[in-house]
Design a protein around this motif. Structure first.
Motif, mmCIF file in Angstrom:
data_model
loop_
_atom_site.group_PDB
_atom_site.id
_atom_site.type_symbol
_atom_site.label_atom_id
_atom_site.label_comp_id
_atom_site.label_asym_id
_atom_site.label_seq_id
_atom_site.Cartn_x
_atom_site.Cartn_y
_atom_site.Cartn_z
ATOM 1 N N VAL A 41 5.482 27.462 14.292
ATOM 2 C CA VAL A 41 4.831 26.734 15.378
ATOM 3 C C VAL A 41 5.880 25.926 16.121
ATOM 4 O O VAL A 41 6.819 25.389 15.515
ATOM 5 N N VAL A 42 5.730 25.827 17.440
ATOM 6 C CA VAL A 42 6.575 24.968 18.256
ATOM 7 C C VAL A 42 5.658 24.101 19.124
ATOM 8 O O VAL A 42 4.632 24.564 19.616
ATOM 9 N N ALA A 43 5.996 22.830 19.227
ATOM 10 C CA ALA A 43 5.249 21.893 20.069
ATOM 11 C C ALA A 43 6.233 21.268 21.056
ATOM 12 O O ALA A 43 7.428 21.147 20.762
ATOM 13 N N TRP A 44 5.723 20.858 22.200
ATOM 14 C CA TRP A 44 6.563 20.300 23.255
ATOM 15 C C TRP A 44 6.069 18.929 23.691
ATOM 16 O O TRP A 44 4.905 18.593 23.515
ATOM 17 N N ARG A 45 6.963 18.128 24.235
ATOM 18 C CA ARG A 45 6.705 16.835 24.866
ATOM 19 C C ARG A 45 5.973 15.873 23.932
ATOM 20 O O ARG A 45 6.405 15.655 22.819
ATOM 21 N N GLN A 46 4.863 15.249 24.392
ATOM 22 C CA GLN A 46 4.155 14.253 23.578
ATOM 23 C C GLN A 46 3.596 14.857 22.300
ATOM 24 O O GLN A 46 3.554 14.192 21.263
ATOM 25 N N THR A 47 3.183 16.124 22.351
ATOM 26 C CA THR A 47 2.660 16.769 21.145
ATOM 27 C C THR A 47 3.763 16.887 20.096
ATOM 28 O O THR A 47 3.530 16.661 18.911
ATOM 29 N N ALA A 48 4.973 17.205 20.522
ATOM 30 C CA ALA A 48 6.110 17.298 19.595
ATOM 31 C C ALA A 48 6.385 15.944 18.950
ATOM 32 O O ALA A 48 6.595 15.851 17.731
ATOM 33 N N GLU A 49 6.376 14.902 19.738
ATOM 34 C CA GLU A 49 6.635 13.557 19.209
ATOM 35 C C GLU A 49 5.524 13.118 18.260
ATOM 36 O O GLU A 49 5.780 12.505 17.223
ATOM 37 N N PHE A 50 4.274 13.453 18.592
ATOM 38 C CA PHE A 50 3.121 13.132 17.750
ATOM 39 C C PHE A 50 3.246 13.806 16.381
ATOM 40 O O PHE A 50 3.084 13.167 15.338
ATOM 41 N N PRO A 72 18.596 19.853 26.458
ATOM 42 C CA PRO A 72 19.603 19.207 27.312
ATOM 43 C C PRO A 72 18.991 18.460 28.500
ATOM 44 O O PRO A 72 19.563 17.484 28.986
ATOM 45 N N SER A 73 17.806 18.888 28.935
ATOM 46 C CA SER A 73 17.154 18.200 30.058
ATOM 47 C C SER A 73 16.262 17.041 29.600
ATOM 48 O O SER A 73 15.569 16.431 30.410
ATOM 49 N N GLY A 74 16.267 16.738 28.292
ATOM 50 C CA GLY A 74 15.550 15.567 27.784
ATOM 51 C C GLY A 74 14.112 15.808 27.349
ATOM 52 O O GLY A 74 13.371 14.858 27.110
ATOM 53 N N VAL A 75 13.689 17.058 27.196
ATOM 54 C CA VAL A 75 12.323 17.379 26.781
ATOM 55 C C VAL A 75 12.268 17.484 25.258
ATOM 56 O O VAL A 75 13.072 18.180 24.648
ATOM 57 N N SER A 76 11.310 16.790 24.652
ATOM 58 C CA SER A 76 11.134 16.831 23.192
ATOM 59 C C SER A 76 10.505 18.147 22.774
ATOM 60 O O SER A 76 9.565 18.628 23.411
ATOM 61 N N THR A 77 11.015 18.707 21.677
ATOM 62 C CA THR A 77 10.432 19.911 21.084
ATOM 63 C C THR A 77 10.460 19.757 19.564
ATOM 64 O O THR A 77 11.371 19.152 19.010
ATOM 65 N N CYS A 78 9.453 20.287 18.927
ATOM 66 C CA CYS A 78 9.322 20.154 17.486
ATOM 67 C C CYS A 78 8.955 21.507 16.894
ATOM 68 O O CYS A 78 8.034 22.172 17.382
ATOM 69 N N SER A 79 9.670 21.925 15.858
ATOM 70 C CA SER A 79 9.405 23.196 15.185
ATOM 71 C C SER A 79 8.970 22.914 13.756
ATOM 72 O O SER A 79 9.506 22.022 13.098
ATOM 73 N N PHE A 80 8.000 23.713 13.286
ATOM 74 C CA PHE A 80 7.545 23.592 11.909
ATOM 75 C C PHE A 80 6.821 24.864 11.515
ATOM 76 O O PHE A 80 6.505 25.699 12.356
ATOM 77 N N THR A 81 6.573 25.020 10.229
ATOM 78 C CA THR A 81 5.875 26.189 9.705
ATOM 79 C C THR A 81 4.620 25.725 8.984
ATOM 80 O O THR A 81 4.651 24.736 8.248
#
Length: 133
Positions: free
Chosen positions: A44-53, A14-23
């Motif tokens: 695994v969870v990644a945040w911000r630029q790493t999530a977008e990458f 909700p605050s606009g931060v990218s997050t990415c989940s994967f196995t």
């Protein structure tokens, strides 16, 4: 190091931060009594630029190298049942192969993205001296 079991899921908080989940499926170093290779499936969870990458450059079956820390967390669902999860919080991710098998598009095996980077881009490292193959 392992292979993605499904396409990464990119979301935004909700605050606009990218997050990415994967196995990631990680092969064990030994085989079972019947000669089969066994694997562990690591969330695994990644945040911000790493999530977008990760969401942009990786897909199901991609080989990935992750550096990060293990985190456990709990939450209660709508029915009041407590859930526990243990996952790796990705701090750095790297490609582990020189070409995608599907579609024929290629990418450099030395590219990586670190969440500590504020630049929003990834660097290409052409030094393959540490690669064992």
């Amino acid at each position: 190091m392992g292979r993605l079991t499904r396409d990464p899921e990119l979301r935004t908080t909700p605050s606009g931060v990218s997050t990415c989940s994967f196995t990631v499926a990680v092969d064990r170093r030994y085989k079972s009594a019947d000669g089969q290779t066994q694997a562990d499936f690591i969330s695994v969870v990644a945040w911000r630029q790493t999530a977008e990458f990760v969401s942009k450059y990786f897909s199901k079956g991609s080989r990935i190298l992750i550096t990060g820390s293990i985190q456990t967390r709990t939450w209660d669902d709508q029915e009041g049942k407590k859930h526990y999860v243990t996952e790796v919080v990705a701090e750095d991710v790297e490609f582990c192969e020189s070409k995608r098998s599907e579609g024929g598009s290629s990418y450099n095996g030395g590219a990586s993205q670190s969440s500590a980077s504020d630049s929003g881009y990834f660097a290409i490292d052409d030094d393959d001296s540490g690669v064992p193959f």
